[in-house]
Design a protein around this motif. Structure first.
Motif, PDB file in Angstrom:
ATOM      1  N   ILE A  13       0.829  -1.186   0.000  1.00  0.00           N
ATOM      2  CA  ILE A  13       0.000   0.000   0.000  1.00  0.00           C
ATOM      3  C   ILE A  13       0.864   1.236   0.000  1.00  0.00           C
ATOM      4  O   ILE A  13       0.621   2.184  -0.712  1.00  0.00           O
ATOM      5  N   ALA A  14       1.866   1.223   0.830  1.00  0.00           N
ATOM      6  CA  ALA A  14       2.708   2.395   0.967  1.00  0.00           C
ATOM      7  C   ALA A  14       3.558   2.639  -0.257  1.00  0.00           C
ATOM      8  O   ALA A  14       3.543   3.709  -0.839  1.00  0.00           O
ATOM      9  N   ALA A  15       4.305   1.672  -0.629  1.00  0.00           N
ATOM     10  CA  ALA A  15       5.342   1.895  -1.604  1.00  0.00           C
ATOM     11  C   ALA A  15       4.854   1.919  -3.027  1.00  0.00           C
ATOM     12  O   ALA A  15       5.569   2.352  -3.911  1.00  0.00           O
ATOM     13  N   CYS A  16       3.665   1.469  -3.267  1.00  0.00           N
ATOM     14  CA  CYS A  16       3.195   1.358  -4.633  1.00  0.00           C
ATOM     15  C   CYS A  16       2.337   2.517  -5.082  1.00  0.00           C
ATOM     16  O   CYS A  16       1.792   2.493  -6.169  1.00  0.00           O
ATOM     17  N   ALA A  17       2.196   3.508  -4.265  1.00  0.00           N
ATOM     18  CA  ALA A  17       1.387   4.654  -4.666  1.00  0.00           C
ATOM     19  C   ALA A  17       2.016   5.300  -5.892  1.00  0.00           C
ATOM     20  O   ALA A  17       3.184   5.097  -6.176  1.00  0.00           O
ATOM     21  N   GLN A  18       1.251   6.070  -6.627  1.00  0.00           N
ATOM     22  CA  GLN A  18       1.734   6.691  -7.852  1.00  0.00           C
ATOM     23  C   GLN A  18       3.024   7.444  -7.577  1.00  0.00           C
ATOM     24  O   GLN A  18       3.104   8.246  -6.664  1.00  0.00           O
ATOM     25  N   ALA A  19       4.027   7.209  -8.376  1.00  0.00           N
ATOM     26  CA  ALA A  19       5.319   7.851  -8.186  1.00  0.00           C
ATOM     27  C   ALA A  19       5.539   8.906  -9.248  1.00  0.00           C
ATOM     28  O   ALA A  19       5.183   8.716 -10.408  1.00  0.00           O
ATOM     29  N   PRO A  20       6.128  10.050  -8.891  1.00  0.00           N
ATOM     30  CA  PRO A  20       6.447  11.061  -9.880  1.00  0.00           C
ATOM     31  C   PRO A  20       7.580  10.579 -10.777  1.00  0.00           C
ATOM     32  O   PRO A  20       8.314   9.669 -10.421  1.00  0.00           O
ATOM     33  N   GLY A  62       8.192  10.700   0.197  1.00  0.00           N
ATOM     34  CA  GLY A  62       7.745  10.582  -1.186  1.00  0.00           C
ATOM     35  C   GLY A  62       6.282  10.197  -1.270  1.00  0.00           C
ATOM     36  O   GLY A  62       5.436  10.750  -0.580  1.00  0.00           O
ATOM     37  N   VAL A  63       5.971   9.222  -2.090  1.00  0.00           N
ATOM     38  CA  VAL A  63       4.594   8.798  -2.321  1.00  0.00           C
ATOM     39  C   VAL A  63       3.945   8.183  -1.087  1.00  0.00           C
ATOM     40  O   VAL A  63       2.721   8.097  -1.007  1.00  0.00           O
ATOM     41  N   LEU A  64       4.717   7.792  -0.116  1.00  0.00           N
ATOM     42  CA  LEU A  64       4.153   7.202   1.095  1.00  0.00           C
ATOM     43  C   LEU A  64       3.303   8.203   1.871  1.00  0.00           C
ATOM     44  O   LEU A  64       2.353   7.826   2.555  1.00  0.00           O
ATOM     45  N   ALA A  65       3.644   9.468   1.773  1.00  0.00           N
ATOM     46  CA  ALA A  65       2.920  10.491   2.516  1.00  0.00           C
ATOM     47  C   ALA A  65       1.434  10.485   2.180  1.00  0.00           C
ATOM     48  O   ALA A  65       0.601  10.786   3.035  1.00  0.00           O
ATOM     49  N   ASP A  66       1.076  10.134   0.959  1.00  0.00           N
ATOM     50  CA  ASP A  66      -0.320  10.123   0.529  1.00  0.00           C
ATOM     51  C   ASP A  66      -1.146   9.034   1.209  1.00  0.00           C
ATOM     52  O   ASP A  66      -2.369   9.054   1.136  1.00  0.00           O
ATOM     53  N   LEU A  67      -0.514   8.086   1.846  1.00  0.00           N
ATOM     54  CA  LEU A  67      -1.243   6.991   2.481  1.00  0.00           C
ATOM     55  C   LEU A  67      -1.810   7.345   3.847  1.00  0.00           C
ATOM     56  O   LEU A  67      -2.714   6.675   4.330  1.00  0.00           O
ATOM     57  N   ALA A  68      -1.268   8.374   4.485  1.00  0.00           N
ATOM     58  CA  ALA A  68      -1.747   8.747   5.818  1.00  0.00           C
ATOM     59  C   ALA A  68      -3.244   9.012   5.760  1.00  0.00           C
ATOM     60  O   ALA A  68      -3.741   9.699   4.874  1.00  0.00           O
TER      61      ALA A  68
END
Length: 195
Positions: free
Chosen positions: A14-21, A40-46
């Motif tokens: 869930i964390a690491a697979c979020a959309q990456a720039p 990075g993209v992990l911040a969007d999971l909060a």
């Protein structure tokens, strides 16, 4: 025991697979991880919650679904993932924090079954992630490594494998996560390692 160990790793999908720039033009995908310094993209999971459906092979062995949620702690310096199996038999908490290496995060995973792990996670330029951790307090498994990816339909998938004390890597689990509003199940652990 091996069947449920990778739940934490799958939760990291869930964390690491979020959309990456995109990687900056001056760097190649092999040279520079996606995240420089920061989550990075992990911040969007909060503030999100997910339900992980086990793959067919795991279902045949009775693997329950996994529920996972993400939040900030310690003033936003640590990202915390809590997960509980659907039947409440097992759960764990993962604490993710910055490392001194660009694009790499450190984490520890503490379980309701009296074992723990620690490792690193790297966000890759193609939007996938890789993680590897050392296992302490669980017989016959020395390490877990996992990979994952977020898909266009909003789901995330992950696959793990285990290094046994015989020196061989063996297949672990596969899960597909979808976002949910359902609460985490109540945890009623036995205090012993999962089967």
């Amino acid at each position: 025991m091996v069947r449920r160990l990778s739940i934490w790793a799958v939760g990291l999908v869930i964390a690491a697979c979020a959309q990456a720039p995109a990687v900056p033009p001056q760097a190649s995908a092999q040279e520079t991880p996606i995240a420089e310094y920061g989550f990075g993209v992990l911040a969007d999971l909060a503030g999100t919650r997910w339900r992980g459906e086990p793959g067919e092979a795991d279902k045949e062995h009775g693997q329950p679904a996994d529920y996972s949620e993400w939040d900030w702690d310690l003033g936003g310096s640590v990202l915390v993932n809590r997960h509980v199996l659907e039947d409440g038999s097992y759960g764990g908490v993962t604490y993710v924090q910055l490392s001194r290496k660009p694009g790499v995060l450190d984490y520890v995973y503490i379980t309701s079954a009296n074992f723990r792990t620690s490792g690193t996670m790297t966000l890759n330029a193609d939007g996938s992630w890789t993680a590897e951790e050392d296992v302490k307090g669980l017989p016959h498994i020395l390490k877990v490594r996992s990979t994952g990816r977020r898909h266009a339909d909003g789901t995330m998938s992950g696959v793990s494998e285990f290094l046994g004390d015989d020196g061989e890597w063996t297949p672990g689990h596969s899960f597909t996560y979808s976002q949910t509003t359902a609460p985490l199940p109540d945890l009623v652990p036995s205090g012993s390692p999962p089967e």
